[in-house]
Motif scaffolding. Structure first.
Motif, short mmCIF file in Angstrom:
data_model
loop_
_atom_site.label_atom_id
_atom_site.label_comp_id
_atom_site.label_asym_id
_atom_site.label_seq_id
_atom_site.Cartn_x
_atom_site.Cartn_y
_atom_site.Cartn_z
N GLU A 167 -3.71 -8.71 -4.93
CA GLU A 167 -3.47 -7.50 -4.16
C GLU A 167 -2.59 -6.51 -4.93
O GLU A 167 -2.89 -5.32 -5.01
CB GLU A 167 -2.82 -7.84 -2.81
N LYS A 168 -1.52 -7.03 -5.52
CA LYS A 168 -0.61 -6.17 -6.31
C LYS A 168 -1.34 -5.58 -7.50
O LYS A 168 -1.19 -4.38 -7.78
CB LYS A 168 0.62 -6.96 -6.77
N ILE A 170 0.84 -1.20 0.00
CA ILE A 170 0.00 0.00 0.00
C ILE A 170 0.87 1.25 0.00
O ILE A 170 0.67 2.16 -0.80
CB ILE A 170 -0.95 0.01 1.22
N LEU A 171 1.85 1.29 0.90
CA LEU A 171 2.69 2.47 1.00
C LEU A 171 3.45 2.75 -0.30
O LEU A 171 3.52 3.90 -0.75
CB LEU A 171 3.68 2.33 2.17
N LYS A 172 3.97 1.72 -0.92
CA LYS A 172 4.80 1.92 -2.11
C LYS A 172 3.98 2.12 -3.37
O LYS A 172 4.34 2.93 -4.23
CB LYS A 172 5.75 0.72 -2.29
N LEU A 173 2.85 1.44 -3.50
CA LEU A 173 2.09 1.49 -4.75
C LEU A 173 0.99 2.55 -4.77
O LEU A 173 0.57 2.97 -5.84
CB LEU A 173 1.48 0.11 -5.05
N LEU A 231 -4.83 1.32 -8.89
CA LEU A 231 -5.21 2.57 -8.24
C LEU A 231 -4.15 3.64 -8.41
O LEU A 231 -4.47 4.80 -8.63
CB LEU A 231 -5.48 2.33 -6.75
N GLY A 232 -2.92 3.27 -8.26
CA GLY A 232 -1.83 4.23 -8.38
C GLY A 232 -1.71 5.12 -7.15
O GLY A 232 -2.43 4.99 -6.18
#
Length: 162
Positions: free
Chosen positions: A131-132, A34-37, A138-139
């Motif tokens: 999940e990925k 979540i934090l990175k993507l 979403l970005g």
């Protein structure tokens, strides 16, 4: 009182499967993704992490969030869950230096250990595939903190009246 005296007590250890949602490493992997993507500067508030974690918990939640985004955030969005398991995973992730707390309220993926963990997750094409894919779709700019604040204000307006 003599009736309560126990001469021998034994336990039998039995394996109990723990659902993935409650496994700390699964939740930490979700936090890292979540934090990175999905977060600018790889940083997010606790509410934002809970929103994305809630969305990833089921296909129904994923569809609800995707539909809300597709409708350009117009309409009502239900209250999402706040998970104690995510809070515990965040505590463990910060203790293990996988992510940091910045500004006293946001979580950020800025440590070498956290970035290595992210790269390891992304390099495995069979790990957390759905999940990925959802998070990539979403970005980073889709759901901002101001959007989260607007969504939570709807809660108080809609649910207090009803």
């Amino acid at each position: 009182m003599e009736d309560l005296f126990i001469k021998k007590l034994s336990f039998t250890k039995r394996p109990i499967p723990i659902p993935a949602d409650y496994r700390p490493m699964y939740k930490i992997a979700i936090i890292v993704l979540i934090l990175k993507l999905c977060c600018r500067s790889d940083k997010a508030s606790l509410l934002k992490l809970h929103l994305f974690s809630w969305a990833l918990a089921s296909k129904k939640h994923t569809a609800l969030l995707a539909d809300y985004i597709r409708k350009n955030f117009v309409g009502e969005f239900s209250v999402w869950g706040i998970e104690p398991a995510l809070n515990r995973a965040l505590q463990l992730a910060t203790a293990e230096k996988i992510c940091d707390i910045v500004d006293g309220k946001n979580y950020q993926l800025s440590t070498e250990k956290g970035l290595q963990f992210f790269n390891m997750i992304m390099s495995d094409n069979e790990l957390l595939v759905d999940e990925k894919a959802f998070l990539k779709s979403l970005g980073k700019n889709t759901i901002t903190d101001s959007r989260i604040n607007t969504m939570t204000k709807q809660w108080s307006l809609f649910y207090v009246e009803n």
